[in-house]
Enzyme design. Sequence first.
Site, PDB file in Angstrom:
ATOM      1  N   ASP A 159       0.732  -1.488  -0.026  1.00  0.00           N
ATOM      2  CA  ASP A 159      -0.156  -0.014   0.032  1.00  0.00           C
ATOM      3  C   ASP A 159       0.869   1.203   0.029  1.00  0.00           C
ATOM      4  O   ASP A 159       0.507   2.157   0.642  1.00  0.00           O
ATOM      5  CB  ASP A 159      -1.110   0.054   1.210  1.00  0.00           C
ATOM      6  CG  ASP A 159      -1.904  -0.924   1.256  1.00  0.00           C
ATOM      7  OD1 ASP A 159      -2.046  -2.094   0.304  1.00  0.00           O
ATOM      8  OD2 ASP A 159      -2.785  -1.178   1.925  1.00  0.00           O
TER       9      ASP A 159
ATOM     10  N   ASP B  15      -4.534  -0.874  -1.613  1.00  0.00           N
ATOM     11  CA  ASP B  15      -5.985  -0.662  -1.080  1.00  0.00           C
ATOM     12  C   ASP B  15      -6.816  -0.148  -2.215  1.00  0.00           C
ATOM     13  O   ASP B  15      -6.390   1.010  -3.016  1.00  0.00           O
ATOM     14  CB  ASP B  15      -5.805   0.436   0.133  1.00  0.00           C
ATOM     15  CG  ASP B  15      -6.706  -0.067   1.219  1.00  0.00           C
ATOM     16  OD1 ASP B  15      -7.179  -1.155   1.252  1.00  0.00           O
ATOM     17  OD2 ASP B  15      -6.993   1.095   2.133  1.00  0.00           O
TER      18      ASP B  15
ATOM     19  N   HIS C  32     -10.787   0.716  -2.895  1.00  0.00           N
ATOM     20  CA  HIS C  32     -12.019   0.827  -2.280  1.00  0.00           C
ATOM     21  C   HIS C  32     -12.968   1.341  -3.233  1.00  0.00           C
ATOM     22  O   HIS C  32     -12.803   2.296  -3.877  1.00  0.00           O
ATOM     23  CB  HIS C  32     -12.064   1.514  -0.952  1.00  0.00           C
ATOM     24  CG  HIS C  32     -11.156   0.944   0.299  1.00  0.00           C
ATOM     25  ND1 HIS C  32     -11.616  -0.116   0.755  1.00  0.00           N
ATOM     26  CD2 HIS C  32     -10.373   1.787   0.794  1.00  0.00           C
ATOM     27  CE1 HIS C  32     -10.627  -0.346   1.679  1.00  0.00           C
ATOM     28  NE2 HIS C  32      -9.874   0.772   1.871  1.00  0.00           N
TER      29      HIS C  32
ATOM     30  N   HIS D 180     -10.662   7.139   1.651  1.00  0.00           N
ATOM     31  CA  HIS D 180      -9.275   6.891   0.904  1.00  0.00           C
ATOM     32  C   HIS D 180      -9.024   5.823  -0.013  1.00  0.00           C
ATOM     33  O   HIS D 180      -9.971   4.983  -0.003  1.00  0.00           O
ATOM     34  CB  HIS D 180      -8.285   6.603   2.226  1.00  0.00           C
ATOM     35  CG  HIS D 180      -8.453   5.312   2.902  1.00  0.00           C
ATOM     36  ND1 HIS D 180      -9.473   5.148   3.552  1.00  0.00           N
ATOM     37  CD2 HIS D 180      -7.943   4.211   2.510  1.00  0.00           C
ATOM     38  CE1 HIS D 180      -9.475   3.743   4.080  1.00  0.00           C
ATOM     39  NE2 HIS D 180      -8.508   3.074   3.303  1.00  0.00           N
TER      40      HIS D 180
ATOM     41  N   LYS E 185      -7.165  -5.000  -2.594  1.00  0.00           N
ATOM     42  CA  LYS E 185      -7.700  -5.453  -1.535  1.00  0.00           C
ATOM     43  C   LYS E 185      -8.887  -4.400  -1.154  1.00  0.00           C
ATOM     44  O   LYS E 185      -8.762  -3.244  -1.382  1.00  0.00           O
ATOM     45  CB  LYS E 185      -6.799  -5.836  -0.389  1.00  0.00           C
ATOM     46  CG  LYS E 185      -5.994  -4.673   0.159  1.00  0.00           C
ATOM     47  CD  LYS E 185      -4.755  -5.070   1.069  1.00  0.00           C
ATOM     48  CE  LYS E 185      -4.230  -4.001   1.632  1.00  0.00           C
ATOM     49  NZ  LYS E 185      -5.061  -2.917   2.212  1.00  0.00           N
TER      50      LYS E 185
ATOM     51  N   CYS F   1      -2.054  -2.684   7.739  1.00  0.00           N
ATOM     52  CA  CYS F   1      -1.893  -3.594   6.440  1.00  0.00           C
ATOM     53  C   CYS F   1      -0.708  -4.267   6.716  1.00  0.00           C
ATOM     54  O   CYS F   1      -0.796  -5.296   6.297  1.00  0.00           O
ATOM     55  CB  CYS F   1      -2.120  -2.523   5.189  1.00  0.00           C
ATOM     56  SG  CYS F   1      -3.885  -2.167   5.283  1.00  0.00           S
TER      57      CYS F   1
END
Length: 197
Positions: free
Chosen positions: A8, A46, A48, A80, A105, A150
Amino acid sequence: MQALIIIDVQNDFLPGGALAVTGGDQVIAVANEEQKRFSLVVATQDWHPKDHKSFAVNNDRKVGEVIELEGLAQVMWPAHCVQNTKGAELAAALDQKGIEKIFHKGTNPSIDSYSGFFDNGHRQATGLGAWLQARGVDRVTLLGLATDYCVKFTALDAVKLGFETEVVVRGCRGVELQQGDVERALSEMRAAGVRLI
Ligand code: VGL
Ligand code: ZN
C-alpha cells in the site's frame, strides 16, 4: 524462492493524502533500494469502492470511531484509496518497473481488508497467497504502509499460510491512532514468528 511484497505505498497514505501516515514518504527510498535484492516483487493496493463501509462518511460517523461491521470491529476511516483516483495510485516515486503483479484489496464495500491475503473476516482471498505458492515462494519480505494495520495483518497471514516471513522495519511507518500502536504491532508480529529486520 523469496519475494518482496510492497504494501500500500499509495498517495493517500503519504503526507498530504486522505489518510496520511507520518513519514509515509520515507518508505519509498527503502522500497526502491530493497527491490534490487529480489528477483520477484509484488505489491498490494488498497482499492475501495467509494461506498465502502470503512469510510466514516458512509456511516454518518466520525473518523476514529469504532463500529461493528459484518460482525467485526471496524475503525472509521476518512475516505481513502478510492478506485481510479489519484489518491489510490501507487506513489509516483516508487519504482514500479520491477513489480510483477499488483493485488487489490478492500474491493468489497461491506468488509475491510487490512491483509494483502484475505479480507478481515478471512472470507475471501485476494489471490496473493495462491499466486506466490504457484511460483514456489516460501519466504516473503514485507515493507510499506501502515505498520499497525496492513503490514501487520499481511505479515500475520503470511505466517499462517506457512511463509517464512520478515518485515523491513525501516521500510514501514504506522498510523498510530493510539500512541504505542506501532510498538504493539511489532511485538505482535514478533510473537507470531515474524522476523523483524
Ligand atoms: C490501511 C487503514 C485503512 C493500511 C488501509 O494500508 O494500513 N489502513 N486502509
Ligand atoms: Zn483502506
